[in-house]
Structure formats: structure tokens, C-alpha cells
Design a protein around this motif. Structure first.
Motif, mmCIF file in Angstrom:
data_model
loop_
_atom_site.group_PDB
_atom_site.id
_atom_site.type_symbol
_atom_site.label_atom_id
_atom_site.label_comp_id
_atom_site.label_asym_id
_atom_site.label_seq_id
_atom_site.Cartn_x
_atom_site.Cartn_y
_atom_site.Cartn_z
ATOM 1 N N ILE A 182 0.871 -1.179 0.000
ATOM 2 C CA ILE A 182 0.000 0.000 0.000
ATOM 3 C C ILE A 182 0.906 1.226 0.000
ATOM 4 C CG2 ILE A 182 -1.711 1.351 1.276
ATOM 5 C CD1 ILE A 182 -2.778 -1.235 2.480
ATOM 6 N N GLY A 183 0.786 2.061 -1.031
ATOM 7 C CA GLY A 183 1.626 3.250 -1.125
ATOM 8 C C GLY A 183 2.982 2.933 -1.726
ATOM 9 N N ALA A 184 3.823 3.978 -1.822
ATOM 10 C CA ALA A 184 5.146 3.831 -2.427
ATOM 11 C C ALA A 184 6.099 3.115 -1.474
ATOM 12 C CB ALA A 184 5.710 5.211 -2.779
ATOM 13 N N GLN A 185 6.931 2.249 -2.043
ATOM 14 C CA GLN A 185 7.913 1.534 -1.218
ATOM 15 C C GLN A 185 8.833 2.509 -0.476
ATOM 16 O OE1 GLN A 185 9.966 -1.561 -3.565
ATOM 17 N NE2 GLN A 185 8.151 -1.575 -4.867
ATOM 18 N N GLU A 186 9.193 3.620 -1.131
ATOM 19 C CA GLU A 186 10.109 4.590 -0.525
ATOM 20 C C GLU A 186 9.508 5.270 0.707
ATOM 21 O OE1 GLU A 186 10.273 5.647 -4.988
ATOM 22 O OE2 GLU A 186 9.071 4.330 -3.706
ATOM 23 N N ASP A 187 8.170 5.254 0.807
ATOM 24 C CA ASP A 187 7.517 5.943 1.924
ATOM 25 C C ASP A 187 7.450 5.095 3.193
ATOM 26 O OD1 ASP A 187 7.165 8.089 0.267
ATOM 27 O OD2 ASP A 187 5.077 7.620 -0.228
ATOM 28 N N ALA A 188 7.723 3.791 3.089
ATOM 29 C CA ALA A 188 7.705 2.911 4.265
ATOM 30 C C ALA A 188 9.098 2.950 4.891
ATOM 31 C CB ALA A 188 7.321 1.492 3.852
ATOM 32 N N LYS A 189 9.340 3.960 5.720
ATOM 33 C CA LYS A 189 10.701 4.296 6.164
ATOM 34 C C LYS A 189 11.031 3.870 7.583
ATOM 35 C CE LYS A 189 11.098 8.363 3.178
ATOM 36 N NZ LYS A 189 11.043 9.827 3.113
ATOM 37 N N LEU A 190 10.098 3.247 8.291
ATOM 38 C CA LEU A 190 10.329 2.974 9.712
ATOM 39 C C LEU A 190 11.233 1.764 9.931
ATOM 40 C CD1 LEU A 190 6.763 3.562 11.235
ATOM 41 C CD2 LEU A 190 8.650 5.190 11.004
ATOM 42 N N THR A 191 12.165 1.906 10.875
ATOM 43 C CA THR A 191 12.984 0.770 11.289
ATOM 44 C C THR A 191 12.111 -0.168 12.126
ATOM 45 O OG1 THR A 191 13.676 1.816 13.350
ATOM 46 C CG2 THR A 191 15.041 2.241 11.400
ATOM 47 N N THR A 192 12.613 -1.340 12.414
ATOM 48 C CA THR A 192 11.842 -2.351 13.145
ATOM 49 C C THR A 192 11.269 -1.808 14.454
ATOM 50 O OG1 THR A 192 13.236 -4.047 12.182
ATOM 51 C CG2 THR A 192 11.945 -4.680 14.110
ATOM 52 N N PHE A 193 12.118 -1.178 15.246
ATOM 53 C CA PHE A 193 11.657 -0.746 16.571
ATOM 54 C C PHE A 193 10.906 0.583 16.540
ATOM 55 C CE2 PHE A 193 14.743 -4.032 17.678
ATOM 56 C CZ PHE A 193 13.949 -4.790 18.531
ATOM 57 N N ASP A 257 31.986 -3.164 8.956
ATOM 58 C CA ASP A 257 31.156 -1.960 8.808
ATOM 59 C C ASP A 257 30.899 -1.616 7.342
ATOM 60 O OD1 ASP A 257 33.675 -1.137 8.105
ATOM 61 O OD2 ASP A 257 33.860 0.432 9.635
ATOM 62 N N HIS A 258 31.073 -2.617 6.434
ATOM 63 C CA HIS A 258 30.743 -2.394 5.011
ATOM 64 C C HIS A 258 29.253 -2.050 4.920
ATOM 65 C CE1 HIS A 258 31.532 -2.915 0.655
ATOM 66 N NE2 HIS A 258 30.245 -3.224 0.617
ATOM 67 N N PRO A 259 28.907 -0.994 4.181
ATOM 68 C CA PRO A 259 27.500 -0.562 4.205
ATOM 69 C C PRO A 259 26.531 -1.527 3.519
ATOM 70 C CG PRO A 259 28.765 0.735 2.623
ATOM 71 C CD PRO A 259 29.753 -0.126 3.356
ATOM 72 N N THR A 260 25.341 -1.642 4.123
ATOM 73 C CA THR A 260 24.201 -2.257 3.432
ATOM 74 C C THR A 260 23.315 -1.104 2.994
ATOM 75 O OG1 THR A 260 22.741 -2.367 5.363
ATOM 76 C CG2 THR A 260 24.249 -4.226 5.022
ATOM 77 N N ARG A 261 22.560 -1.321 1.936
ATOM 78 C CA ARG A 261 21.571 -0.298 1.587
ATOM 79 C C ARG A 261 20.423 -0.891 0.796
ATOM 80 N NH1 ARG A 261 21.759 2.021 -3.547
ATOM 81 N NH2 ARG A 261 23.720 1.860 -4.697
ATOM 82 N N LEU A 262 19.343 -0.136 0.785
ATOM 83 C CA LEU A 262 18.180 -0.525 -0.007
ATOM 84 C C LEU A 262 18.423 -0.134 -1.457
ATOM 85 C CD1 LEU A 262 15.404 0.632 2.459
ATOM 86 C CD2 LEU A 262 15.781 -1.719 1.688
ATOM 87 N N THR A 263 18.103 -1.059 -2.363
ATOM 88 C CA THR A 263 18.311 -0.818 -3.786
ATOM 89 C C THR A 263 17.232 -1.532 -4.582
ATOM 90 O OG1 THR A 263 19.873 -1.095 -5.632
ATOM 91 C CG2 THR A 263 19.831 -2.841 -3.992
ATOM 92 N N ARG A 264 16.867 -0.981 -5.745
ATOM 93 C CA ARG A 264 15.976 -1.723 -6.650
ATOM 94 C C ARG A 264 16.719 -2.124 -7.927
ATOM 95 N NH1 ARG A 264 13.029 0.850 -10.512
ATOM 96 N NH2 ARG A 264 11.169 -0.387 -10.144
ATOM 97 N N THR A 265 18.052 -1.996 -7.917
ATOM 98 C CA THR A 265 18.834 -2.291 -9.122
ATOM 99 C C THR A 265 18.796 -3.763 -9.516
ATOM 100 O OG1 THR A 265 20.816 -2.455 -7.728
ATOM 101 C CG2 THR A 265 20.449 -0.364 -8.858
#
Length: 345
Positions: A182-193, A257-265
Motif C-alpha cells: 500500500i503506497g510507495a515503497q520509498e515511503d515505508a521508512k520505519l525501522t523495526t523498533f 562496517d561495510h555498508p548495506t543499503r536498499l536498492t531496486r537495481t
């Protein structure tokens, strides 16, 4: 039957589609008192039947089958051609003169659903979409508990209104694909806690916390926050029974500490993993790439070839933000360790 009565420990092994999830792993978790989950989204009905039979040969305990809720796409050929051109620097670097065409864009969810009904596992979980009330009734009639994956409270309310037995509240710290529908994926920004209290206060069905949970102390925090269980994917990726590519596994174990990130690539749907060359090279066109499953099918041969060559810069290295805390050990030992930590906390 309710969810709490199905498995003694509040630990669900998260489905890791395309990342070495095996019947042996699922059975080991269930035998240890957690709930093992088989990722069925990328599997044909025949393979789902075979692997479910393997699980049942290894355990008489409850387990879960997980699926992507999706239709069969009919992409615009021009959109596909554009994406193939954007991918050209990557596939040509493998020495190819063209990108192999996918045999199909994805598995047929309707056929998978009928297989699920026939197999009657204790639990089925779903992501990427939502089932109809009629589909949920059919699962309940087959004795299957229904769990929906959500990324914000409105999605939790939608699953509850259709009759789901529980929801998985998946924060942005979770590895792999986002389940937003529901809504844009980019708008669901909350972390787990951040997400957990908003969902717990919105619904009366059980809430399962997912994302960044790696230890017994993390589990206690989630339970104290109103979750009835947790789902852990990244933690189980490095267990002995996981058939993950060894080069991928090594990257997880040395992530630091190598970064993880969200991607749609990689797939056309936002998903979290370790940053690498493929993510960086496609970043300029990331938002223009075709949606899942088109982009996923187009990059599959590149990732498969990279896996054969041990080139992790062109593989999808899905994992959550807690990856540096992943501990290699047998799956049952991990469940035992987590419970000891939870009790100590």
C-alpha cells in the motif's frame, strides 16, 4: 489453533529466497523449537512438493511455507529493451555478446497457491501483496495459519480485516526485499523498533517483529515492545545448513562496517544488501528500471554467472543491517544460543 501454540520458542527463521534456504535448515529450526520457513517464491510447484516432502522426512514439527503474492506480468518490449541496454556494461563485462533472455518472468502464484493448499503446512506467510478474503478462507479450511508481511500499520489493518492470523512487521533494517503493498515503497521508512509500536497499537492479532534482530537481547526488546515472536533471516544465512554461495557467505562473515543499503537495481523492488559494483553502476537509472519481477529476471543470468565465478561485485548479497553480528554455527545451536541469551536478558 493460534500461532503461539504452534512453536515453543518465539523465533521464526526468515525465508531467504535465492539465498540457500534448504529443507535441512527449515527442519533443524523446527526441531529446535522455532518455526522453520521454506522460501517458495522462486520455486516451481513440483520443487515445492519435493522440498516439503524432504522437510517432512526430517521433522514432524510445524513449519511455514512463504510466497510472493504477484500476478504474471506482461511487460512493454520497449521497457525490457531499455533495461537490457542499461545492463550492457555489466553483462558485456562477463564476455557476453548479448544478455540471455529469461525463460519466464516469474513463477505462477496461482499454481503455487493450489500446491500450498494441497500440502497443508501449519503456517503460510506472504509478502509483496495481500490475499483475498476467499483465499484466506481456503487456507483456514485447509488448517493453515495465515501470516502477512507488512511495512506500515495500514497494511497490518488490511491483513487483519481480511482474516489473517498474524502479521510480520518488517522494518527497513531487514535484509532482502521490502514487502510494501500500500503506497510507495520509498515511503515505508520505519525501522523495526519504530514500526513495532505503531503496528501493535493498531491491530489485535499477533505481531512478529523482523529486521536487525540478531541476539537474544534483541528478541527480548521486541517481545517487551509487544511482539509475540521475531523473524530472523540474516542470522540464519550463515548457519551450517544454509546452502548459500560460499563467496556470498564469506562476504557476510567479513562484512564488518561495510555498508548495506536498499536498492531496486537487482530486482525492481527495494531490497537491502551489501553495497557492490552492480548497485553503484545502476544507481543513476535505479528509479527507471522495470518493476519486479522483470528486472529480477533480467539480472538473474548475470548474478548466476557471477556466482559461478565467485564475483560478489555482481551478486545480490542480501542481508540486514545486523549482518556484522551474524554467527556461523548449526541452525539448532543458533536457536539454543538465542533462547539462552533471551533467558539471560
Amino acid at each position: 489453533m493460534n500461532l503461539a501454540s504452534v512453536f515453543p520458542h518465539p523465533i521464526i527463521q526468515g525465508p531467504t529466497a535465492g539465498a540457500g534456504n534448504t529443507p535441512a535448515q527449515v527442519a533443524a529450526v523446527s526441531n529446535a523449537g522455532g518455526l522453520g520457513t521454506l522460501a517458495c517464491s522462486l520455486l516451481s510447484p513440483d520443487t515445492i512438493r519435493e522440498q516439503t516432502a524432504q522437510i517432512r522426512a526430517l521433522t514432524d514439527k510445524p513449519f511455514c511455507l512463504n510466497f510472493f503474492v504477484q500476478g504474471m506480468p506482461e511487460p512493454d518490449p520497449a521497457e525490457v529493451a531499455r533495461a537490457v541496454e542499461w545492463l550492457k556494461p555489466l553483462w558485456s563485462s562477463l564476455g557476453w555478446t548479448e544478455l540471455p533472455a529469461p525463460a519466464k518472468w516469474c513463477e505462477d502464484f496461482a499454481a503455487q497457491f493450489e500446491t500450498l493448499i494441497a500440502l497443508r503446512p501449519a503456517v503460510a506467510s506472504f509478502t509483496f501483496g495481500i490475499l483475498s478474503e476467499a483465499q484466506i478462507r481456503r487456507l483456514h479450511d485447509a488448517g493453515i495459519l495465515v501470516v502477512g508481511t507488512i511495512t506500515h500499520a495500514d497494511e497490518a489493518l488490511a491483513w487483519q480485516s481480511r482474516g489473517a492470523d498474524a502479521v510480520i512487521a518488517s522494518g527497513t533494517d531487514a535484509g532482502g526485499h521490502r514487502g510494501t503493498f500500500i503506497g510507495a515503497q520509498e515511503d515505508a521508512k520505519l525501522t523495526t523498533f519504530e514500526l513495532l509500536p505503531t503496528v501493535v497499537s493498531a491491530v489485535h492479532i499477533p505481531v512478529i517483529a523482523a529486521g536487525g534482530i540478531m541476539s537474544g537481547a534483541d528478541i527480548k526488546r521486541a517481545l517487551d515492545g509487544g511482539a509475540q515472536a521475531v523473524q530472523m533471516g540474516t542470522a540464519f544465512l550463515v548457519t551450517d545448513e544454509c546452502a548459500i554461495n560460499p563467496h556470498y557467505r564469506q562476504r557476510l562473515l567479513t562484512a564488518g562496517d561495510h555498508p548495506t543499503r536498499l536498492t531496486r537495481t537487482f530486482s525492481g523492488r527495494y531490497a537491502r544488501g551489501l553495497e557492490n559494483r552492480l548497485m553503484r553502476e545502476l544507481a543513476p537509472v535505479e528509479k527507471q528500471l522495470p518493476a519486479y519481477p522483470i528486472q529480477n529476471a533480467l539480472t538473474t543470468p548475470i548474478r548466476a554467472e557471477a556466482a559461478k565465478r565467485g564475483d560478489t561485485e555482481l551478486m545480490s548479497l542480501w542481508c540486514g543491517t545486523g549482518v556484522s553480528r551474524a554467527r556461523p554455527m548449526p541452525a539448532a545451536k543458533l536457536v539454543e544460543t538465542l533462547i539462552a541469551e533471551l533467558n539471560a536478558a
